[in-house]
Design a protein around this motif. Structure first.
Motif, PDB file in Angstrom:
ATOM      1  N   PRO A 191     -23.875  -4.505   6.972  1.00 32.08           N
ATOM      2  CA  PRO A 191     -22.983  -5.430   6.295  1.00 32.08           C
ATOM      3  C   PRO A 191     -23.055  -6.845   6.828  1.00 32.08           C
ATOM      4  O   PRO A 191     -22.667  -7.774   6.151  1.00 32.08           O
ATOM      5  CB  PRO A 191     -21.591  -4.814   6.552  1.00 32.08           C
ATOM      6  CG  PRO A 191     -21.851  -3.375   6.812  1.00 32.08           C
ATOM      7  CD  PRO A 191     -23.190  -3.340   7.494  1.00 32.08           C
TER       8      PRO A 191
ATOM      9  N   SER B 144     -27.918  -0.942   0.614  1.00 36.80           N
ATOM     10  CA  SER B 144     -26.681  -0.181   0.538  1.00 36.80           C
ATOM     11  C   SER B 144     -25.892  -0.485  -0.723  1.00 36.80           C
ATOM     12  O   SER B 144     -25.053   0.298  -1.149  1.00 36.80           O
ATOM     13  CB  SER B 144     -25.814  -0.464   1.771  1.00 36.80           C
ATOM     14  OG  SER B 144     -25.494  -1.830   1.844  1.00 36.80           O
ATOM     15  N   SER B 145     -26.132  -1.671  -1.355  1.00 34.87           N
ATOM     16  CA  SER B 145     -25.440  -1.981  -2.590  1.00 34.87           C
ATOM     17  C   SER B 145     -25.959  -1.161  -3.757  1.00 34.87           C
ATOM     18  O   SER B 145     -25.286  -1.009  -4.751  1.00 34.87           O
ATOM     19  CB  SER B 145     -25.564  -3.475  -2.898  1.00 34.87           C
ATOM     20  OG  SER B 145     -26.923  -3.851  -2.992  1.00 34.87           O
TER      21      SER B 145
ATOM     22  N   GLY C 174     -14.053  -1.453  -4.998  1.00 33.97           N
ATOM     23  CA  GLY C 174     -15.317  -1.232  -4.313  1.00 33.97           C
ATOM     24  C   GLY C 174     -16.319  -0.503  -5.189  1.00 33.97           C
ATOM     25  O   GLY C 174     -16.015  -0.118  -6.321  1.00 33.97           O
TER      26      GLY C 174
ATOM     27  N   TRP D 201     -19.271   2.666  -5.516  1.00 36.77           N
ATOM     28  CA  TRP D 201     -19.740   3.924  -4.953  1.00 36.77           C
ATOM     29  C   TRP D 201     -20.971   4.383  -5.710  1.00 36.77           C
ATOM     30  O   TRP D 201     -21.185   4.032  -6.875  1.00 36.77           O
ATOM     31  CB  TRP D 201     -18.650   4.989  -4.981  1.00 36.77           C
ATOM     32  CG  TRP D 201     -18.180   5.378  -6.366  1.00 36.77           C
ATOM     33  CD1 TRP D 201     -17.126   4.868  -7.058  1.00 36.77           C
ATOM     34  CD2 TRP D 201     -18.772   6.368  -7.212  1.00 36.77           C
ATOM     35  NE1 TRP D 201     -17.017   5.459  -8.283  1.00 36.77           N
ATOM     36  CE2 TRP D 201     -18.003   6.398  -8.408  1.00 36.77           C
ATOM     37  CE3 TRP D 201     -19.860   7.231  -7.096  1.00 36.77           C
ATOM     38  CZ2 TRP D 201     -18.298   7.258  -9.468  1.00 36.77           C
ATOM     39  CZ3 TRP D 201     -20.143   8.087  -8.143  1.00 36.77           C
ATOM     40  CH2 TRP D 201     -19.381   8.098  -9.307  1.00 36.77           C
TER      41      TRP D 201
ATOM     42  N   THR E  79     -22.127   7.151  -1.063  1.00 38.63           N
ATOM     43  CA  THR E  79     -21.937   5.849  -0.409  1.00 38.63           C
ATOM     44  C   THR E  79     -20.823   5.074  -1.091  1.00 38.63           C
ATOM     45  O   THR E  79     -20.767   4.999  -2.328  1.00 38.63           O
ATOM     46  CB  THR E  79     -23.229   5.018  -0.463  1.00 38.63           C
ATOM     47  OG1 THR E  79     -24.271   5.722   0.201  1.00 38.63           O
ATOM     48  CG2 THR E  79     -23.031   3.672   0.222  1.00 38.63           C
ATOM     49  N   TYR E  80     -19.943   4.525  -0.270  1.00 31.20           N
ATOM     50  CA  TYR E  80     -18.900   3.633  -0.769  1.00 31.20           C
ATOM     51  C   TYR E  80     -19.053   2.289  -0.071  1.00 31.20           C
ATOM     52  O   TYR E  80     -19.262   2.238   1.146  1.00 31.20           O
ATOM     53  CB  TYR E  80     -17.501   4.193  -0.483  1.00 31.20           C
ATOM     54  CG  TYR E  80     -16.401   3.171  -0.707  1.00 31.20           C
ATOM     55  CD1 TYR E  80     -15.928   2.902  -1.987  1.00 31.20           C
ATOM     56  CD2 TYR E  80     -15.862   2.466   0.373  1.00 31.20           C
ATOM     57  CE1 TYR E  80     -14.932   1.954  -2.192  1.00 31.20           C
ATOM     58  CE2 TYR E  80     -14.864   1.511   0.176  1.00 31.20           C
ATOM     59  CZ  TYR E  80     -14.411   1.263  -1.107  1.00 31.20           C
ATOM     60  OH  TYR E  80     -13.434   0.314  -1.317  1.00 31.20           O
ATOM     61  N   GLN E  81     -18.970   1.185  -0.832  1.00 29.64           N
ATOM     62  CA  GLN E  81     -19.067  -0.148  -0.240  1.00 29.64           C
ATOM     63  C   GLN E  81     -18.040  -1.074  -0.866  1.00 29.64           C
ATOM     64  O   GLN E  81     -17.913  -1.150  -2.093  1.00 29.64           O
ATOM     65  CB  GLN E  81     -20.467  -0.731  -0.414  1.00 29.64           C
ATOM     66  CG  GLN E  81     -20.615  -2.095   0.255  1.00 29.64           C
ATOM     67  CD  GLN E  81     -22.039  -2.429   0.623  1.00 29.64           C
ATOM     68  OE1 GLN E  81     -22.860  -1.546   0.792  1.00 29.64           O
ATOM     69  NE2 GLN E  81     -22.330  -3.708   0.755  1.00 29.64           N
ATOM     70  N   TRP E  82     -17.303  -1.758   0.003  1.00 23.81           N
ATOM     71  CA  TRP E  82     -16.338  -2.763  -0.444  1.00 23.81           C
ATOM     72  C   TRP E  82     -16.891  -4.130  -0.077  1.00 23.81           C
ATOM     73  O   TRP E  82     -17.027  -4.482   1.093  1.00 23.81           O
ATOM     74  CB  TRP E  82     -14.987  -2.541   0.222  1.00 23.81           C
ATOM     75  CG  TRP E  82     -13.959  -3.553  -0.187  1.00 23.81           C
ATOM     76  CD1 TRP E  82     -13.427  -3.731  -1.424  1.00 23.81           C
ATOM     77  CD2 TRP E  82     -13.361  -4.530   0.663  1.00 23.81           C
ATOM     78  NE1 TRP E  82     -12.528  -4.764  -1.418  1.00 23.81           N
ATOM     79  CE2 TRP E  82     -12.456  -5.280  -0.146  1.00 23.81           C
ATOM     80  CE3 TRP E  82     -13.491  -4.850   2.002  1.00 23.81           C
ATOM     81  CZ2 TRP E  82     -11.703  -6.318   0.360  1.00 23.81           C
ATOM     82  CZ3 TRP E  82     -12.725  -5.893   2.521  1.00 23.81           C
ATOM     83  CH2 TRP E  82     -11.849  -6.613   1.702  1.00 23.81           C
TER      84      TRP E  82
ATOM     85  N   LYS F 125     -19.258  -6.964   0.954  1.00 28.11           N
ATOM     86  CA  LYS F 125     -20.289  -6.818   1.977  1.00 28.11           C
ATOM     87  C   LYS F 125     -19.655  -6.587   3.349  1.00 28.11           C
ATOM     88  O   LYS F 125     -20.291  -6.787   4.380  1.00 28.11           O
ATOM     89  CB  LYS F 125     -21.172  -8.067   2.037  1.00 28.11           C
ATOM     90  CG  LYS F 125     -22.079  -8.237   0.834  1.00 28.11           C
ATOM     91  CD  LYS F 125     -23.008  -9.415   1.031  1.00 28.11           C
ATOM     92  CE  LYS F 125     -23.952  -9.567  -0.159  1.00 28.11           C
ATOM     93  NZ  LYS F 125     -24.883 -10.716   0.014  1.00 28.11           N
TER      94      LYS F 125
ATOM     95  N   LYS G 173     -18.775  -0.382   4.614  1.00 26.22           N
ATOM     96  CA  LYS G 173     -19.627   0.623   3.980  1.00 26.22           C
ATOM     97  C   LYS G 173     -19.383   1.971   4.649  1.00 26.22           C
ATOM     98  O   LYS G 173     -19.272   2.063   5.873  1.00 26.22           O
ATOM     99  CB  LYS G 173     -21.106   0.259   4.108  1.00 26.22           C
ATOM    100  CG  LYS G 173     -22.037   1.283   3.447  1.00 26.22           C
ATOM    101  CD  LYS G 173     -23.499   0.879   3.582  1.00 26.22           C
ATOM    102  CE  LYS G 173     -23.987   1.020   5.001  1.00 26.22           C
ATOM    103  NZ  LYS G 173     -25.451   0.821   5.107  1.00 26.22           N
TER     104      LYS G 173
END
Length: 386
Positions: A39, A47-48, A61, A63, A97-100, A102, A105
């Motif tokens: 991040p 990862s995005s 976020g 996923w 995978t979950y990302q909020w 940058k 993660k």
């Protein structure tokens, strides 16, 4: 016994059928559950996952779900014994995978193949801090070996061979996934990528005393991009609280490595090289330090863009010297093979391995893992990434 064998065979063929069916799903991408980028990186990261098979963007976020399936036929002979074959499913993985933005993660990866007690591979949370710093906590790969850190889907080889068996739990126990906490830093003002990772890991489950450092082992890794196509790195591990025949700082590991990816217009030339030296509690009865080296190179023709067909011949060489002060005690392995498929979608792989063990290889290596002997093997594998 007959029913169990039939069930196992049906399961393997079913997995192969699923893999073939996946060739017709939407375009896919290579997984990387232990991203070298995090991040804190200023550039967009894998990862995005903008091209993940299943992806959902929400105000809270993003996923995504991805994974890979492998079906492998292995024909091998140890020492001078008869060749034997086995059809296996070495990997059938799902990654969530979950990302909020940058900043945060979270990754959880499961492998449903035989041999894993609970199927859990990766389970970690990564959070961006300030000024290029981020922190990662959970279960993930330790930052010692370049080749082990590289996701299998990005390597040309079917399996990582002698180096994997020596460094993994059961022998030196230096790599693989372990529970730990890692601080990561990337220079945001440098013209080329400069990255440092340092943290502590717990290689073995169980409880340890405060005098033993709670069982935690410190490790660190730094990498510098020297050219657009070349990156060099160094790593270190020190078992600071080891009580094995020498006490504090008795066991340690230092490594250097490099990797490059040179675009050629009609394809790409890729290589990974690493060398590790150190002392292990497993080999306390062996004088001196151990040495491990591994090199992989592959030349891809085609596959300039995702989903394009390609051919990729590759070679790998590995060596392990359990005691630098002793002669005629080395293990070495040569590997050659060919990949064919659609780049970052699927590939059919063939690989031949030849391993030799010199006369004075310590007996403990054979008792720890009977694969650490002379052998020959031919592998054919179908891999689908989604």
């Amino acid at each position: 016994m007959h029913t169990s064998s039939r069930s196992s065979t049906l399961r393997h063929w079913a997995a192969g059928g699923i893999a073939l069916a996946m060739l017709w799903v939407s375009p896919v991408r290579a997984q990387d559950s232990d991203q070298t980028q995090g991040p804190a990186d200023p550039s967009p990261t894998p990862s995005s996952r903008p091209d993940a098979t299943l992806r959902q963007d929400t105000p809270l976020g993003n996923w995504s779900i991805g994974g890979r399936v492998r079906t492998r036929e292995t024909i091998s002979a140890k020492e001078d014994k008869t060749f034997k074959g086995s059809l296996t499913v070495p990997a059938a993985r799902l990654e969530f995978t979950y990302q909020w933005k940058k900043r945060v993660k979270a990754v959880v990866e499961f492998d449903v193949t035989d041999g894993l007690p609970n199927g859990l591979k990766d389970a970690f949370v990564s959070m961006k801090l300030v000024d290029g710093f981020s922190v990662r906590v959970g279960r993930f790969k330790t930052p010692i070996s370049l080749v082990e850190l590289e996701p299998a889907a990005r390597l040309p080889v079917i399996r990582r061979g002698l180096g994997r068996e020596v460094l993994n739990p059961g022998v030196l126990n230096l790599t693989n996934r372990q529970v730990g906490a890692q601080l990561e830093w990337q220079c945001l003002t440098c013209t080329r990528v400069v990255r440092v990772r340092a943290g502590v890991w717990q290689p073995e489950a169980g409880r340890s005393s405060l005098e033993q450092g709670l069982g935690l082992v410190p490790m660190a890794r730094g990498t510098v991009q020297l050219l657009d196509t070349l990156e060099v790195g160094a790593s270190a591990r020190g078992d600071a609280f080891s009580a094995a025949n020498g006490g504090v700082n008795a066991n340690w590991t230092l490594g250097v490595d490099l990797k490059h990816a040179l675009p050629l217009g009609w394809g790409e030339w890729r290589s990974w090289v690493e060398a590790l030296v150190g002392r292990s509690p497993v080999l306390t009865s062996v004088p001196g330090q151990h040495f491990t080296a591994r090199a992989i190179t592959a030349l891809r023709v085609g596959g300039v863009k995702k989903n394009q067909f390609y051919l990729e011949p590759f070679v790998m060489a590995s060596a392990f010297d359990p005691a630098l002060e002793t002669v005629n005690d080395m293990l070495w392995e040569g590997v050659g093979g060919l990949n064919f498929g659609q780049w970052k979608r699927w590939r059919l792989q063939a690989q031949y391995e030849h391993r030799e063990a010199e006369a004075r290889v310590p007996a403990i290596l054979s008792t720890l893992d009977d694969d650490l002997v002379k052998r020959r093997a031919l592998l054919v594998q179908l891999e689908v990434i989604f």
